[in-house]
Design a protein around this motif. Sequence first.
Motif, PDB file in Angstrom:
ATOM      1  N   PHE A 204     -16.523  -3.511 -20.620  1.00 61.76           N
ATOM      2  CA  PHE A 204     -17.534  -4.462 -21.061  1.00 61.76           C
ATOM      3  C   PHE A 204     -17.517  -5.715 -20.192  1.00 61.76           C
ATOM      4  O   PHE A 204     -16.498  -6.072 -19.602  1.00 61.76           O
ATOM      5  N   SER A 205     -18.650  -6.401 -20.142  1.00 63.73           N
ATOM      6  CA  SER A 205     -18.768  -7.658 -19.403  1.00 63.73           C
ATOM      7  C   SER A 205     -19.535  -8.669 -20.252  1.00 63.73           C
ATOM      8  O   SER A 205     -19.987  -8.339 -21.356  1.00 63.73           O
ATOM      9  N   GLN A 206     -19.661  -9.894 -19.741  1.00 65.08           N
ATOM     10  CA  GLN A 206     -20.381 -10.974 -20.440  1.00 65.08           C
ATOM     11  C   GLN A 206     -19.846 -11.132 -21.871  1.00 65.08           C
ATOM     12  O   GLN A 206     -20.606 -11.271 -22.830  1.00 65.08           O
ATOM     13  N   ILE A 207     -18.542 -11.113 -22.003  1.00 63.54           N
ATOM     14  CA  ILE A 207     -17.886 -11.146 -23.314  1.00 63.54           C
ATOM     15  C   ILE A 207     -17.824 -12.583 -23.828  1.00 63.54           C
ATOM     16  O   ILE A 207     -17.396 -13.486 -23.109  1.00 63.54           O
ATOM     17  N   LYS A 208     -18.249 -12.780 -25.066  1.00 63.07           N
ATOM     18  CA  LYS A 208     -18.108 -14.103 -25.661  1.00 63.07           C
ATOM     19  C   LYS A 208     -18.045 -13.990 -27.183  1.00 63.07           C
ATOM     20  O   LYS A 208     -18.498 -13.008 -27.772  1.00 63.07           O
ATOM     21  N   ARG A 209     -17.466 -15.010 -27.796  1.00 59.97           N
ATOM     22  CA  ARG A 209     -17.392 -15.067 -29.250  1.00 59.97           C
ATOM     23  C   ARG A 209     -18.705 -15.614 -29.784  1.00 59.97           C
ATOM     24  O   ARG A 209     -19.219 -16.599 -29.276  1.00 59.97           O
ATOM     25  N   PHE A 210     -19.236 -14.976 -30.821  1.00 57.85           N
ATOM     26  CA  PHE A 210     -20.497 -15.474 -31.389  1.00 57.85           C
ATOM     27  C   PHE A 210     -20.331 -16.092 -32.766  1.00 57.85           C
ATOM     28  O   PHE A 210     -21.246 -16.757 -33.262  1.00 57.85           O
ATOM     29  N   THR A 211     -19.166 -15.898 -33.399  1.00 57.71           N
ATOM     30  CA  THR A 211     -18.961 -16.510 -34.714  1.00 57.71           C
ATOM     31  C   THR A 211     -17.484 -16.497 -35.069  1.00 57.71           C
ATOM     32  O   THR A 211     -16.693 -15.735 -34.493  1.00 57.71           O
ATOM     33  N   GLN A 212     -17.093 -17.362 -36.022  1.00 56.75           N
ATOM     34  CA  GLN A 212     -15.714 -17.381 -36.511  1.00 56.75           C
ATOM     35  C   GLN A 212     -15.677 -17.926 -37.933  1.00 56.75           C
ATOM     36  O   GLN A 212     -16.345 -18.909 -38.258  1.00 56.75           O
ATOM     37  N   ILE A 213     -14.897 -17.258 -38.782  1.00 52.68           N
ATOM     38  CA  ILE A 213     -14.579 -17.729 -40.125  1.00 52.68           C
ATOM     39  C   ILE A 213     -13.069 -17.619 -40.273  1.00 52.68           C
ATOM     40  O   ILE A 213     -12.531 -16.514 -40.408  1.00 52.68           O
ATOM     41  N   LEU A 214     -12.376 -18.738 -40.168  1.00 52.66           N
ATOM     42  CA  LEU A 214     -10.917 -18.748 -40.136  1.00 52.66           C
ATOM     43  C   LEU A 214     -10.432 -17.758 -39.065  1.00 52.66           C
ATOM     44  O   LEU A 214     -10.797 -17.883 -37.911  1.00 52.66           O
ATOM     45  N   ASN A 215      -9.637 -16.762 -39.448  1.00 49.94           N
ATOM     46  CA  ASN A 215      -9.122 -15.818 -38.447  1.00 49.94           C
ATOM     47  C   ASN A 215     -10.044 -14.632 -38.205  1.00 49.94           C
ATOM     48  O   ASN A 215      -9.705 -13.741 -37.419  1.00 49.94           O
ATOM     49  N   TYR A 216     -11.178 -14.599 -38.857  1.00 48.82           N
ATOM     50  CA  TYR A 216     -12.163 -13.551 -38.600  1.00 48.82           C
ATOM     51  C   TYR A 216     -13.094 -14.028 -37.485  1.00 48.82           C
ATOM     52  O   TYR A 216     -13.705 -15.085 -37.598  1.00 48.82           O
ATOM     53  N   GLN A 217     -13.193 -13.236 -36.412  1.00 52.51           N
ATOM     54  CA  GLN A 217     -14.011 -13.631 -35.278  1.00 52.51           C
ATOM     55  C   GLN A 217     -14.927 -12.503 -34.848  1.00 52.51           C
ATOM     56  O   GLN A 217     -14.563 -11.321 -34.925  1.00 52.51           O
ATOM     57  N   GLY A 218     -16.128 -12.884 -34.425  1.00 52.22           N
ATOM     58  CA  GLY A 218     -17.100 -11.922 -33.924  1.00 52.22           C
ATOM     59  C   GLY A 218     -17.279 -12.084 -32.426  1.00 52.22           C
ATOM     60  O   GLY A 218     -17.398 -13.218 -31.927  1.00 52.22           O
ATOM     61  N   PHE A 219     -17.325 -10.973 -31.702  1.00 56.30           N
ATOM     62  CA  PHE A 219     -17.493 -10.984 -30.263  1.00 56.30           C
ATOM     63  C   PHE A 219     -18.691 -10.123 -29.869  1.00 56.30           C
ATOM     64  O   PHE A 219     -18.959  -9.098 -30.489  1.00 56.30           O
ATOM     65  N   MET A 220     -19.382 -10.539 -28.818  1.00 53.25           N
ATOM     66  CA  MET A 220     -20.455  -9.747 -28.258  1.00 53.25           C
ATOM     67  C   MET A 220     -20.133  -9.468 -26.804  1.00 53.25           C
ATOM     68  O   MET A 220     -19.467 -10.252 -26.125  1.00 53.25           O
ATOM     69  N   ALA A 221     -20.582  -8.309 -26.330  1.00 49.66           N
ATOM     70  CA  ALA A 221     -20.329  -7.914 -24.957  1.00 49.66           C
ATOM     71  C   ALA A 221     -21.395  -6.896 -24.550  1.00 49.66           C
ATOM     72  O   ALA A 221     -22.120  -6.360 -25.400  1.00 49.66           O
ATOM     73  N   PHE A 222     -21.461  -6.645 -23.246  1.00 47.00           N
ATOM     74  CA  PHE A 222     -22.451  -5.698 -22.738  1.00 47.00           C
ATOM     75  C   PHE A 222     -21.757  -4.639 -21.888  1.00 47.00           C
ATOM     76  O   PHE A 222     -20.808  -4.925 -21.159  1.00 47.00           O
TER      77      PHE A 222
END
Length: 224
Positions: A204-222
């Motif tokens: 995957f590339s262009q990886i970044k975090r799109f959201t966070q709730i305490l230790n729960y995190q969302g990541f997007m990638a292509f």
Amino acid sequence: MAKDFTSQQVVDGYDQHIRQLIPGYEVVHQQIQALLKTYLSESAHILVVGCGTGYELRYLLETFPDWQFTATDLSATMLEKARATIHDLNVEHRVQFVLGDVSDLKDKTGFDAALSILVTHFVPFSNKLLFLHAIQKRLKAQGLFLTFDLTEVSSEQEQHALKNIGESNGLTEAQTSAMLKRMSDDFYALSEQQTFDVLEQAGFSQIKRFTQILNYQGFMAFSK
């Protein structure tokens, strides 16, 4: 003791329980919906990895009437719950249900996007790269991948914060204490940096975090 997702009692109580563990659960899914709408065309084929009770599958079917979906889960009980969740929509022709792992899918399916929501943290460390690579190679070039999981809990303060937020949302002290004890059985949580690293290793590339709730995190990638 790890949760048994083949248990009908666990499956039936999942949607309520997850909202007590993760406040803003619906907001996370609103973000997922917004990202899919931003990056995908009006006609798309989406892979839902670990579809669970079918909550996300239902709102996506309702929001995107021209999209097709392939929904997988390791639990037959969860898969039947998902079927029941969408039954009244009369959209069975738009969904293929698969009992099994991503690796059970054909290699050249060519999905436009894949979702792994509260799934990847259950994959053992030794299998995580293979799991993510199996998703990557089933995406089209520049296919979108969204994942949302528990990341590493590295301090007592972070543990207490998770416990406090669960109790503020209706869980008992006994329930939150049991939840913390289960972390060692249920979760194989990566740090934020480890998540970036393994996604890159998986193709995957262009990886970044799109959201966070305490230790729960969302990541997007292509997909490359």
